[in-house]
Motif scaffolding. Structure first.
Motif, PDB file in Angstrom:
ATOM      1  N   PHE A 140      87.843  80.163 -42.635  1.00 54.59           N
ATOM      2  CA  PHE A 140      87.105  80.899 -41.330  1.00 54.59           C
ATOM      3  C   PHE A 140      86.705  79.808 -40.422  1.00 54.59           C
ATOM      4  CE2 PHE A 140      83.314  82.268 -39.090  1.00 54.59           C
ATOM      5  CZ  PHE A 140      83.633  83.249 -38.608  1.00 54.59           C
ATOM      6  N   THR A 141      86.349  78.671 -41.002  1.00 56.11           N
ATOM      7  CA  THR A 141      85.869  77.574 -40.031  1.00 56.11           C
ATOM      8  C   THR A 141      87.144  77.113 -39.488  1.00 56.11           C
ATOM      9  OG1 THR A 141      84.066  76.775 -41.717  1.00 56.11           O
ATOM     10  CG2 THR A 141      84.527  75.442 -39.859  1.00 56.11           C
ATOM     11  N   ALA A 142      88.251  77.009 -39.924  1.00 60.13           N
ATOM     12  CA  ALA A 142      89.235  76.444 -39.444  1.00 60.13           C
ATOM     13  C   ALA A 142      89.808  77.399 -38.105  1.00 60.13           C
ATOM     14  CB  ALA A 142      90.313  76.109 -40.247  1.00 60.13           C
ATOM     15  N   SER A 143      89.625  78.814 -38.472  1.00 56.57           N
ATOM     16  CA  SER A 143      90.226  79.719 -37.435  1.00 56.57           C
ATOM     17  C   SER A 143      89.524  80.876 -37.877  1.00 56.57           C
ATOM     18  CB  SER A 143      91.637  79.895 -38.277  1.00 56.57           C
ATOM     19  OG  SER A 143      92.393  80.742 -37.160  1.00 56.57           O
ATOM     20  N   PRO A 144      88.481  80.667 -36.833  1.00 60.47           N
ATOM     21  CA  PRO A 144      87.640  82.120 -36.917  1.00 60.47           C
ATOM     22  C   PRO A 144      88.098  83.419 -36.424  1.00 60.47           C
ATOM     23  CG  PRO A 144      86.678  80.470 -35.491  1.00 60.47           C
ATOM     24  CD  PRO A 144      88.076  80.114 -35.657  1.00 60.47           C
ATOM     25  N   SER A 145      88.134  84.359 -37.266  1.00 61.32           N
ATOM     26  CA  SER A 145      88.608  85.931 -36.774  1.00 61.32           C
ATOM     27  C   SER A 145      87.759  87.084 -37.490  1.00 61.32           C
ATOM     28  CB  SER A 145      90.177  85.917 -37.296  1.00 61.32           C
ATOM     29  OG  SER A 145      89.980  86.303 -38.628  1.00 61.32           O
ATOM     30  N   TRP A 146      87.642  88.098 -36.759  1.00 68.21           N
ATOM     31  CA  TRP A 146      87.017  89.154 -37.301  1.00 68.21           C
ATOM     32  C   TRP A 146      87.242  89.404 -38.966  1.00 68.21           C
ATOM     33  CZ3 TRP A 146      82.875  91.691 -35.483  1.00 68.21           C
ATOM     34  CH2 TRP A 146      82.296  91.507 -33.969  1.00 68.21           C
ATOM     35  N   THR A 147      88.450  89.562 -39.007  1.00 72.20           N
ATOM     36  CA  THR A 147      88.886  89.887 -40.500  1.00 72.20           C
ATOM     37  C   THR A 147      88.552  89.005 -41.419  1.00 72.20           C
ATOM     38  OG1 THR A 147      90.977  90.746 -39.646  1.00 72.20           O
ATOM     39  CG2 THR A 147      91.232  90.789 -41.806  1.00 72.20           C
ATOM     40  N   LEU A 148      88.672  87.580 -41.144  1.00 70.68           N
ATOM     41  CA  LEU A 148      88.117  86.737 -42.170  1.00 70.68           C
ATOM     42  C   LEU A 148      86.609  86.693 -42.380  1.00 70.68           C
ATOM     43  CD1 LEU A 148      90.222  83.480 -41.215  1.00 70.68           C
ATOM     44  CD2 LEU A 148      90.268  85.141 -43.225  1.00 70.68           C
ATOM     45  N   LEU A 149      86.014  86.908 -41.276  1.00 68.87           N
ATOM     46  CA  LEU A 149      84.296  86.950 -41.254  1.00 68.87           C
ATOM     47  C   LEU A 149      84.094  88.254 -42.008  1.00 68.87           C
ATOM     48  CD1 LEU A 149      81.780  85.977 -40.203  1.00 68.87           C
ATOM     49  CD2 LEU A 149      81.726  87.680 -38.325  1.00 68.87           C
ATOM     50  N   ASP A 150      84.606  89.329 -41.875  1.00 63.52           N
ATOM     51  CA  ASP A 150      84.488  90.355 -42.665  1.00 63.52           C
ATOM     52  C   ASP A 150      84.682  90.124 -44.274  1.00 63.52           C
ATOM     53  OD1 ASP A 150      83.937  93.166 -43.309  1.00 63.52           O
ATOM     54  OD2 ASP A 150      86.062  93.409 -43.647  1.00 63.52           O
ATOM     55  N   GLN A 151      85.775  89.526 -44.614  1.00 60.91           N
ATOM     56  CA  GLN A 151      86.370  89.020 -46.102  1.00 60.91           C
ATOM     57  C   GLN A 151      85.052  88.061 -46.429  1.00 60.91           C
ATOM     58  OE1 GLN A 151      89.688  89.396 -47.619  1.00 60.91           O
ATOM     59  NE2 GLN A 151      89.782  91.082 -46.335  1.00 60.91           N
ATOM     60  N   THR A 169      72.262  91.440 -46.785  1.00 62.32           N
ATOM     61  CA  THR A 169      72.634  92.817 -46.920  1.00 62.32           C
ATOM     62  C   THR A 169      72.609  93.519 -45.470  1.00 62.32           C
ATOM     63  OG1 THR A 169      71.697  92.703 -49.268  1.00 62.32           O
ATOM     64  CG2 THR A 169      72.426  95.176 -48.109  1.00 62.32           C
ATOM     65  N   SER A 170      71.504  93.118 -44.594  1.00 66.32           N
ATOM     66  CA  SER A 170      71.348  93.681 -43.421  1.00 66.32           C
ATOM     67  C   SER A 170      72.616  93.072 -42.755  1.00 66.32           C
ATOM     68  CB  SER A 170      70.077  93.430 -43.086  1.00 66.32           C
ATOM     69  OG  SER A 170      69.043  93.656 -43.643  1.00 66.32           O
ATOM     70  N   LEU A 171      72.956  91.803 -42.889  1.00 72.21           N
ATOM     71  CA  LEU A 171      73.954  91.103 -41.957  1.00 72.21           C
ATOM     72  C   LEU A 171      75.220  91.815 -42.369  1.00 72.21           C
ATOM     73  CD1 LEU A 171      74.174  88.934 -39.798  1.00 72.21           C
ATOM     74  CD2 LEU A 171      74.585  87.374 -41.904  1.00 72.21           C
ATOM     75  N   ARG A 172      75.451  92.387 -43.405  1.00 74.57           N
ATOM     76  CA  ARG A 172      76.797  92.819 -44.110  1.00 74.57           C
ATOM     77  C   ARG A 172      76.867  94.037 -43.041  1.00 74.57           C
ATOM     78  NH1 ARG A 172      77.162  92.028 -50.383  1.00 74.57           N
ATOM     79  NH2 ARG A 172      78.261  89.965 -50.404  1.00 74.57           N
ATOM     80  N   ASP A 173      75.629  95.006 -43.259  1.00 75.55           N
ATOM     81  CA  ASP A 173      75.788  96.283 -42.695  1.00 75.55           C
ATOM     82  C   ASP A 173      76.036  96.053 -41.089  1.00 75.55           C
ATOM     83  OD1 ASP A 173      75.310  97.014 -45.153  1.00 75.55           O
ATOM     84  OD2 ASP A 173      73.070  97.424 -44.958  1.00 75.55           O
ATOM     85  N   ALA A 174      75.412  95.394 -40.858  1.00 75.73           N
ATOM     86  CA  ALA A 174      75.523  95.106 -39.067  1.00 75.73           C
ATOM     87  C   ALA A 174      76.952  94.635 -38.669  1.00 75.73           C
ATOM     88  CB  ALA A 174      74.562  93.884 -38.641  1.00 75.73           C
ATOM     89  N   LEU A 175      77.452  93.712 -39.485  1.00 77.53           N
ATOM     90  CA  LEU A 175      78.771  93.196 -39.319  1.00 77.53           C
ATOM     91  C   LEU A 175      79.843  94.562 -39.416  1.00 77.53           C
ATOM     92  CD1 LEU A 175      80.807  91.083 -38.578  1.00 77.53           C
ATOM     93  CD2 LEU A 175      80.898  90.477 -41.069  1.00 77.53           C
ATOM     94  N   LYS A 176      79.471  95.148 -40.571  1.00 79.77           N
ATOM     95  CA  LYS A 176      80.434  96.409 -40.738  1.00 79.77           C
ATOM     96  C   LYS A 176      80.375  97.444 -39.676  1.00 79.77           C
ATOM     97  CE  LYS A 176      81.486  98.735 -45.104  1.00 79.77           C
ATOM     98  NZ  LYS A 176      80.936  99.366 -46.206  1.00 79.77           N
ATOM     99  N   THR A 177      79.234  97.563 -39.103  1.00 79.46           N
ATOM    100  CA  THR A 177      79.105  98.678 -37.935  1.00 79.46           C
ATOM    101  C   THR A 177      79.838  98.002 -36.810  1.00 79.46           C
ATOM    102  OG1 THR A 177      76.885  99.093 -38.771  1.00 79.46           O
ATOM    103  CG2 THR A 177      77.408  99.865 -36.462  1.00 79.46           C
ATOM    104  N   ALA A 178      79.590  96.558 -36.309  1.00 76.05           N
ATOM    105  CA  ALA A 178      80.227  96.096 -35.341  1.00 76.05           C
ATOM    106  C   ALA A 178      81.591  96.015 -35.447  1.00 76.05           C
ATOM    107  CB  ALA A 178      79.654  94.664 -34.997  1.00 76.05           C
TER     108      ALA A 178
END
Ligand code: ZN
Length: 391
Positions: free
Chosen positions: A309-320, A338-347
């Protein structure tokens, strides 16, 4: 209050009226050719100006004599009514005009073409089709009539007829429509697959590739059929064609390619193939697949994903990555994560997964014909990159 004549009608009406009177001679309703502007036509215009379209239509239809300017005025008004959604008025004008015996061949063809458009707008598909079919064989309106016919066949999902009309359109000098014809064959392949005729579906998907060697959809259909038939190696071959056809569709092949490679015992080849693609596209396809394999083998891919993710940031990698991170033992930290995960899932859920390159629509599903602009093959997987804010 009566619906006032809004700008849409007044402006074009003014133009049509001015043009009409100019043709007739601007000083009086006396035409340059000596004939008089008919009282019915003038009365029709008067009703229009006084915001009474029904009376205007009735007056225009009573006109006994029609010169070319009056015919043009009828046609212009009919089109304006249709564009405003007043199809019944458009139909009355065009139908009455089509019944006149005094129109020239060109005027009659144009009237019948407009009438076809009215029928289409009114949902009278059979009548529209009949008119367009007649006009498509010769004359000034052969090309637009064929285009309209194709649109009718697409709406009725008559794919073979859409293919035939597309070939005829090319024959009268329009641009070749291989891309669309390939899509029609894919539609037929899907229909055959739904009817459990896998052999016919495969033949039709091959036919799509013969029309358009760049048809991604055909290879995706073939791969699914081959996988269903238990031929994982053939499915792998079809899926591997996709990046050469259109590199943007790589996200569509990762899952089925992984499944088939596992079945065929070709995981090493699979990873190598994806690594090559990553070099070209930065789709992170190989990283996601590798992480998935690590998970299947009981290894947490957290560190591996963080590095990628650091080398190549993407939504999919962030989610994974967020899913892979172990919950900390500290309760406050765990709740925050957990809150961060939920927020990311919503976004992530609100993010368009696909994008139409023609009209910009961002659908959540892959449509082969854009539901908005009706273009074929214009919807592609959306860019997944997380672009850092600049400045
Ligand atoms: Zn579109």
């Amino acid at each position: 209050m009566v619906d006032s004549l809004s700008v849409w009608l007044v402006l074009p009406l003014g133009i049509a009226l001015g043009w009409y009177m100019r043709g007739r001679g601007s000083e009086s309703p006396q035409a340059a050719d000596g004939s008089a502007a008919t009282p019915e036509t003038l009365a029709g215009m008067n009703h229009l100006v006084n915001d009474d379209p029904d009376q205007a239509v009735a007056s225009l239809l009573r006109a006994t004599e029609l010169d070319s300017h009056a015919v043009e005025l009828h046609l212009t008004l009919g089109v304006l009514f249709r564009k405003r959604g007043e199809v019944d008025r458009a139909l009355r004008i065009h139908e009455a005009l089509a019944e006149r015996g005094q129109l020239s061949t060109d005027q009659m063809e144009r009237t019948r073409f407009e009438l076809g458009q009215d029928y289409l707008k009114a949902g009278m598909i059979d009548r529209a089709e009949e008119l367009f079919e007649q006009l498509s064989h010769r004359g000034l309106y052969a090309t637009p009539a064929l285009e309209a016919l194709i649109s009718v066949h697409e709406q009725s999902r008559e794919w073979r007829r859409a293919i035939e009309a597309s070939r005829r359109l090319t024959a009268v000098g329009a641009q070749p429509r291989q891309l669309q014809i390939a899509q029609y064959y894919c539609e037929l392949a899907d229909q055959a697959k739904a009817a459990k005729d896998a052999g016919e579906a495969q033949r039709l998907a091959q036919r799509a590739l013969e029309e358009d060697a760049g048809c991604v959809r055909a290879n995706l259909i073939l791969a699914r059929l081959q996988e269903d038939a238990g031929d994982a190696r053939a499915a792998i071959r079809s899926l591997r064609e996709v990046p050469d056809q259109d590199i943007r569709f790589v996200p569509e092949i990762v899952e089925p390619l992984l499944r088939c490679s596992q079945t065929a015992g070709q995981i090493d080849e699979f990873l190598e193939f994806l690594r090559d693609i990553d070099d070209e596209t930065s789709t992170s396809a190989s990283v996601i697949a590798q992480a998935r394999l690590m998970r299947d083998n009981g290894v947490n891919p957290q560190s591996y994903l963080a590095e990628s993710f650091t080398a190549s940031p993407s939504w999919t990698l962030l989610d994974q990555l967020m899913q892979a991170v172990d919950l900390p033992t500290d309760e406050t930290m765990a709740a925050a994560l957990t809150s961060l995960r939920d927020a990311l899932k919503t976004a992530s859920a609100g993010r368009a997964r696909y994008r139409c390159t023609s009209c910009g629509l961002g659908p959540g599903l892959l449509f082969w014909q854009c539901p908005s602009c009706k273009q074929w093959g214009s919807v592609i997987p959306a860019d997944d990159k997380l672009v850092p804010a600049k400045g």
